[in-house]
Every structure is written in structure tokens, then in C-alpha cells.
Enzyme design. Structure first.
Site, PDB file in Angstrom:
ATOM      1  N   ASP A   1      45.714  45.505  36.021  1.00 22.00           N
ATOM      2  CA  ASP A   1      47.330  45.559  36.096  1.00 22.00           C
ATOM      3  C   ASP A   1      47.992  43.386  36.369  1.00 22.00           C
ATOM      4  O   ASP A   1      48.722  43.160  36.774  1.00 22.00           O
ATOM      5  CB  ASP A   1      46.545  45.389  37.851  1.00 22.00           C
TER       6      ASP A   1
ATOM      7  N   LYS B   1      50.488  43.253  45.865  1.00 22.29           N
ATOM      8  CA  LYS B   1      51.446  44.901  45.027  1.00 22.29           C
ATOM      9  C   LYS B   1      50.415  45.906  45.531  1.00 22.29           C
ATOM     10  O   LYS B   1      49.225  45.834  45.643  1.00 22.29           O
ATOM     11  CB  LYS B   1      50.059  44.589  43.396  1.00 22.29           C
TER      12      LYS B   1
ATOM     13  N   GLY C   1      45.181  41.292  43.943  1.00 24.71           N
ATOM     14  CA  GLY C   1      44.628  40.150  44.584  1.00 24.71           C
ATOM     15  C   GLY C   1      44.533  39.343  43.336  1.00 24.71           C
ATOM     16  O   GLY C   1      44.985  38.527  43.375  1.00 24.71           O
TER      17      GLY C   1
ATOM     18  N   SER D   1      46.564  38.988  40.749  1.00 23.37           N
ATOM     19  CA  SER D   1      47.908  38.947  40.887  1.00 23.37           C
ATOM     20  C   SER D   1      47.561  37.204  41.263  1.00 23.37           C
ATOM     21  O   SER D   1      48.824  35.777  40.143  1.00 23.37           O
ATOM     22  CB  SER D   1      48.734  38.855  42.612  1.00 23.37           C
TER      23      SER D   1
ATOM     24  N   VAL E   1      45.067  45.902  46.072  1.00 27.50           N
ATOM     25  CA  VAL E   1      46.556  45.521  46.206  1.00 27.50           C
ATOM     26  C   VAL E   1      46.297  44.255  44.891  1.00 27.50           C
ATOM     27  O   VAL E   1      47.538  43.475  45.368  1.00 27.50           O
ATOM     28  CB  VAL E   1      46.303  45.212  47.440  1.00 27.50           C
TER      29      VAL E   1
ATOM     30  N   ALA F   1      39.039  42.676  46.321  1.00 26.25           N
ATOM     31  CA  ALA F   1      38.732  43.712  45.807  1.00 26.25           C
ATOM     32  C   ALA F   1      39.392  45.036  46.523  1.00 26.25           C
ATOM     33  O   ALA F   1      38.492  45.706  47.405  1.00 26.25           O
ATOM     34  CB  ALA F   1      36.701  43.872  45.603  1.00 26.25           C
TER      35      ALA F   1
ATOM     36  N   PRO G   1      42.410  40.580  51.108  1.00 26.96           N
ATOM     37  CA  PRO G   1      41.246  40.924  51.202  1.00 26.96           C
ATOM     38  C   PRO G   1      40.868  40.780  49.476  1.00 26.96           C
ATOM     39  O   PRO G   1      41.327  41.046  48.807  1.00 26.96           O
ATOM     40  CB  PRO G   1      41.271  41.906  51.664  1.00 26.96           C
TER      41      PRO G   1
HETATM   42  O1  C5P Z   1      41.464  46.494  34.652  1.00 30.03           O
HETATM   43  P1  C5P Z   1      40.707  46.229  35.203  1.00 30.03           P
HETATM   44  O2  C5P Z   1      39.506  44.730  34.996  1.00 30.03           O
HETATM   45  O3  C5P Z   1      41.392  46.120  36.828  1.00 30.03           O
HETATM   46  O4  C5P Z   1      39.148  47.369  35.932  1.00 30.03           O
HETATM   47  C1  C5P Z   1      38.359  47.456  36.254  1.00 30.03           C
HETATM   48  C2  C5P Z   1      37.921  48.857  35.783  1.00 30.03           C
HETATM   49  O5  C5P Z   1      38.330  49.698  36.585  1.00 30.03           O
HETATM   50  C3  C5P Z   1      37.442  49.384  33.915  1.00 30.03           C
HETATM   51  O6  C5P Z   1      36.605  48.942  33.806  1.00 30.03           O
HETATM   52  C4  C5P Z   1      37.868  50.979  34.340  1.00 30.03           C
HETATM   53  O7  C5P Z   1      36.598  51.088  34.708  1.00 30.03           O
HETATM   54  C5  C5P Z   1      38.474  50.930  35.541  1.00 30.03           C
HETATM   55  N1  C5P Z   1      39.936  51.090  35.250  1.00 30.03           N
HETATM   56  C6  C5P Z   1      39.897  52.527  34.600  1.00 30.03           C
HETATM   57  N2  C5P Z   1      41.853  52.397  33.984  1.00 30.03           N
HETATM   58  C7  C5P Z   1      42.363  52.266  34.369  1.00 30.03           C
HETATM   59  C8  C5P Z   1      42.214  50.371  35.050  1.00 30.03           C
HETATM   60  C9  C5P Z   1      41.022  50.499  35.115  1.00 30.03           C
HETATM   61  O8  C5P Z   1      39.713  53.166  34.090  1.00 30.03           O
HETATM   62  N3  C5P Z   1      44.206  51.623  34.109  1.00 30.03           N
END
Ligand code: C5P
Length: 297
Positions: free
Chosen positions: A145, A17, A110, A113, A108, A105, A103
Site C-alpha cells: 500500500d 487510505k 495508517g 501512509s 485505512v 492495523a 487506529p
Molecule cells: O504488503 P503488506 O505488508 O501490507 O501486506 C501484509 C500481508 O497481507 C502480506 O504479507 C500478505 O499476506 C497479505 N497481502 C496479500 N496481497 C496483497 C497485499 C497484502 O496477500 N496485495
């Protein structure tokens, strides 16, 4: 014979992504950030294979396999378990294989996806609803995502990523993806943001050929780039390498550290990737193309 009819093996692509632009426009009461982001998906990515088996198994192969957790925190296994919770008929044991080319974290998407590809593969294997909208609603708890990765075609995402509007007539872009190997923590990058109420994306250009799109992207940003650069200054070297090798535009994706460069042809992208890789053998560098809005993946 009773029980679910099993087919298989089922293979689904988990494309990279790429946030071509990512504007942070606010923050919700729960701390999640509001985004306005133009996203494209690359031809390059991971691959998920699911097939019926005597007992559950999860195997990871590929160049980035060593960095993938294989316990309950893995998004592929969480996707499997989420389907089982939601659909009691989804019981049959399954062997899932993940080919990890992206890679870990690295901005993109990963893991997201991979989760999206696992949801698609398992929905097919277990005869569950496969509509993108149904799976996307289910998938949000796996990560902001994941819904966009289920769409896996050019789109604008708003909210925390769950409000998705497909973008038609997007050009296929010749890209180089480059990652310096430095880990960044997404929550840490969001925490480092100085402003959380930045302007949204400008309206998309009407005629979306590659030239117009790059011109439009110049007026956009990745608001996470400055905090990521502060956390990992090597990201600046990646951006400079992409620009020096002829990228018309270079920018970081997601919360980093992967950066992309847009080139005028796949040949130029391939030559740039080879040159950057030769100069920086420790980096992950690949030339690829993004999917167009009409072709999808
Ligand atoms: O949703 P995901 O697990 O990918 O997000 C990881 C961390 O990134 C969340 O716990 C949050 O701290 C931050 N985040 C955010 N706003 C978003 C997506 C992620 O603050 N829209």
C-alpha cells in the site's frame, strides 16, 4: 561547510487510505493477491514531522500512539533506513515525530501512509529526489500500500497495489470512518478468502458526481468484507450503525476493521458520527471528507 544542506522542520500529512471498492482478482505464485481497487484519501490522518538533530530519534504522540511499535518494525523507521541504504548521502541524523490519529492495523493504511509521509519529508530534508514515481518504486518493499499512499489522491490500483492509475474528476465525498477497536490480521483475512478469482472493477462511470459514484459503488464490493466479518462479527454492527444513521453506502476498507459510510453532506456525516460515537463510546468514529481528483491534498 560540507555535507548535505539541511532544511526543516518538514511536515507531511499521512492521510487515511479508503478502499471505496476492493476486488480480489487472483493470486501470484508468491502468495500475494492481485487486486483491483478504487482508493480515495481522507482529509483526516496522521502527520509526520522530520527535522535535523544531533542524533536519530523517533517520537510518537496522539490518541493512538500507545499501539505504535517504536522499534525496527515501525514502517517510518524502515522508510528512513531504506532511504539511507539507497542514497549514501542521506546520513544526517534526524528527529522524526509521528502524530498518530488513525487506529493501528485497521484497514485505512495508517502505517503505509506514515511510511509514505516519512519518505516525502526525509527526501525534502536530505535533498533527495522527491518525485512520487521515484519514491513509489523504491517504497514497494515497505508494503503493497505504500506506493498508493505516496500518490495520496484518488486512484485505481492493480497488481498487488503497485500499478497505479490516477482518477481525475472524482467528487469529494462526505464520509464517516468507524472502527470497533477489534484487531484483524491482514494475512489471516486474505487466507480466509473463499474465492481469489473474482471479477475486476466495472469501468468507472463517465460523469463522476457523488450520486453517480455511489450508484456505481453499489455494483462493486470489498471481497475482504465477508472473511473479515467471519473473523470479527462486530464489523457487521459497524456497517449496520453507519446504514442506520443515513449512509447512502457503507462498506469496509482494506482488510478491516474500519468501515466507511458515504453521506450526502459534511453536516449529515458530522451528525451521524456524533450519534454513533454517543451510542458506542468505545469505537473510533470520525467525520471527514475525501479529496477530489482535481484538488488532491
Ligand atoms: O504488503 P503488506 O505488508 O501490507 O501486506 C501484509 C500481508 O497481507 C502480506 O504479507 C500478505 O499476506 C497479505 N497481502 C496479500 N496481497 C496483497 C497485499 C497484502 O496477500 N496485495
Amino acid at each position: 561547510m560540507t555535507g548535505p544542506r539541511l532544511t526543516g522542520p518538514v511536515v507531511r500529512a499521512a492521510p487515511a487510505k479508503i478502499n471505496l471498492a476492493l476486488h480480489v482478482t487472483g493470486r501470484r505464485a508468491d502468495g500475494y493477491h492481485l487486486l483491483d481497487t478504487l482508493v480515495a484519501f481522507a482529509a483526516f490522518g496522521d502527520r509526520v514531522n522530520a527535522e535535523a538533530a544531533g542524533s536519530d530519534a523517533f517520537l510518537v504522540a496522539g490518541p493512538h500512539a500507545a499501539a505504535v511499535p517504536t522499534d525496527g518494525v515501525n514502517l517510518v523507521l524502515r522508510a528512513r533506513d531504506l532511504l539511507r541504504q539507497r542514497f549514501p548521502e542521506a546520513r544526517a541524523p534526524v528527529r522524526i515525530r509521528l502524530e498518530k490519529n488513525l487506529p493501528v492495523a485497521s484497514g485505512v493504511g495508517g502505517g503505509s501512509s506514515d511510511a509514505a509521509a516519512a519518505l516525502k519529508a526525509l527526501a525534502r530534508l536530505w535533498n533527495l529526489p522527491e518525485e512520487t514515481g521515484t519514491l513509489a518504486q523504491l517504497a514497494l518493499p515497505l508494503g503493497a500500500d505504500v506506493p498508493m499512499c505516496l500518490h495520496a489522491r484518488p486512484l485505481v490500483a492493480r497488481g498487488i497495489g503497485e500499478e497505479i492509475a490516477p482518477v481525475d474528476a472524482m467528487p469529494a465525498l462526505a464520509l464517516v470512518l468507524a472502527h470497533p477497536g477489534a484487531a484483524v490480521s491482514t494475512p489471516d483475512i486474505f487466507r480466509r478468502l473463499e474465492r481469489r478469482d473474482n471479477p475486476p472493477l466495472p469501468p468507472l462511470p463517465g460523469a463522476r458526481d457523488a450520486k453517480n459514484l455511489v450508484e456505481w459503488l453499489r455494483g462493486c464490493r470489498n471481497d475482504l468484507e465477508a472473511p473479515a466479518l467471519a473473523a470479527q462479527p462486530v464489523i457487521g454492527a459497524v456497517l449496520r450503525a453507519l446504514r442506520a444513521s443515513g449512509a447512502g453506502l457503507a462498506r469496509m476498507s482494506g482488510s478491516g476493521a474500519t468501515c466507511f459510510g458515504i453521506f450526502s453532506s459534511l453536516e449529515e456525516a458530522g451528525a451521524a458520527a456524533a450519534a454513533i460515537r454517543a451510542a458506542q463510546p468505545g469505537w473510533f468514529v470520525t467525520a471527514t471528507r475525501s479529496g477530489g481528483g482535481d484538488a488532491g491534498h
